[in-house]
Write an enzyme that holds these catalytic residues in place. Structure first.
Site, PDB file in Angstrom:
ATOM      1  CB  SER A  11      -0.936   0.012   1.224  1.00 53.19           C
ATOM      2  OG  SER A  11      -0.177   0.091   2.420  1.00 53.19           O
ATOM      3  CB  ILE A  13       5.349   5.656  -0.091  1.00 55.44           C
ATOM      4  CG1 ILE A  13       4.781   7.022   0.291  1.00 55.44           C
ATOM      5  CG2 ILE A  13       6.687   5.847  -0.803  1.00 55.44           C
ATOM      6  CD1 ILE A  13       5.640   7.755   1.300  1.00 55.44           C
ATOM      7  CE1 TYR A 169       8.034   6.232  11.068  1.00 51.87           C
ATOM      8  CE2 TYR A 169       7.891   8.582  11.541  1.00 51.87           C
ATOM      9  CZ  TYR A 169       7.954   7.552  10.631  1.00 51.87           C
ATOM     10  OH  TYR A 169       7.941   7.829   9.285  1.00 51.87           O
ATOM     11  CE  LYS A 173      11.705   5.623   9.383  1.00 54.58           C
ATOM     12  NZ  LYS A 173      11.575   4.970   8.051  1.00 54.58           N
TER      13      LYS A 173
END
Length: 286
Positions: A11, A13, A169, A173
């Site tokens: 799904s 990107i 999160y 990253k």
């Protein structure tokens, strides 16, 4: 035929990147956890690109044993392009059976294990690895806590509690950028390149499906004005295929432009410490 691999490809990107690669004539392996969504994505992409071989790998990237097995299967196929896109914003109490925070395992340890395994297998052809990361500007304020990679203390994750999963999160990253720099240094002089890319804030994905409270409201507001997945896929897809990116490695891109990331992501000692800690967590030598 050149083979490409995209994680988180069922799904958003990831599916858009895989669609773009197939449209450029590449066979594609779609990796994600949900078999039903994967099969639907495969049918959609195959319908848009007749004659292209579209395969699926239903793997939970938070499970390092599954990721290790996947890496072995993919290494035998010798893909020329790998786009590490899968990510999740998981509640802090969402732990894998191995005791790892799901965001850490999915967003950082899985690409570390997968790409490092592929990189260490010699290939006769040039290869491009692309790691989909986060906003270099927005992430300056959430440096990786190298003493608490697994987010066990909650230290420095902010207030109110509903935003802490997003801060955790954000740290993963930043780990993505640090991993790109560490791996690029080790690949220097080879025909394999690795770069990072920020897709931007986009709508149409499932990254925010676990959001609660303030974070859910904030994400909903951003989503109303965010561009779609085609925009988000543009820079990672460009890095994976563009002639201009030949031989370029160890950089981070936003809107197809190389940009600096925070000093805490480029510090050599911090980058190497993260590499060593990641190796320990996935069971590899440093």
């Amino acid at each position: 035929m050149t083979l490409a691999v995209v994680t988180g490809a069922n799904s958003g990107i990831g599916q858009q990147i895989a669609t773009g690669l197939a449209g450029r004539g590449l066979d594609v392996v779609l990796v994600a956890r949900d078999r039903g969504r994967l099969d639907a994505a495969r049918r959609h992409i195959a319908g848009l690109a007749p004659g292209i071989d579209v395969r699926v790998e239903a793997v939970d990237l938070a499970d390092l044993d599954e990721t290790r097995d996947l890496a072995g299967r993919l290494a035998a196929l010798d893909p020329s392009i790998v786009v590490s896109n899968a990510a999740v914003i998981a509640p802090l109490d969402d732990r894998t059976p191995a005791g790892l925070h799901r965001s850490l395992a999915t967003n950082h340890l899985a690409p570390y294990l997968l790409l490092r395994t592929l990189a260490e297998r010699p290939s006769p052809r040039p290869r491009r690895f692309v790691v989909v990361g986060g906003s270099p500007g927005g992430l300056r304020r959430v440096p990786v806590d190298l003493d608490d990679l697994n987010a066990e203390t909650g230290r420095g994750l902010g207030w109110p509690p509903s935003v802490r999963p997003f801060a955790a999160y954000g740290r993963t990253k930043n780990m993505n950028a640090m991993f790109v720099y560490g791996l690029a240094r080790r690949l220097d002089g080879t025909a394999t390149t690795v770069n990072g890319a920020h897709p931007g804030i986009i709508s149409g994905g499932r990254l925010n499906r676990h959001d609660r409270g303030t974070l859910r409201v904030f994400g909903s507001m951003l989503g109303r004005f965010a561009p779609g997945t085609e925009t988000g896929a543009d820079t990672p897809l460009w890095l994976a295929t563009a002639p201009e990116a030949d031989g370029v490695s160890g950089r981070f891109y936003v809107r197809r432009r190389a940009v600096p990331t925070a000093a805490h992501t480029t510090d050599p000692d911090r980058v190497e410490r993260l590499w060593r800690e990641s190796a320990r967590l996935v069971g590899l030598t440093s």
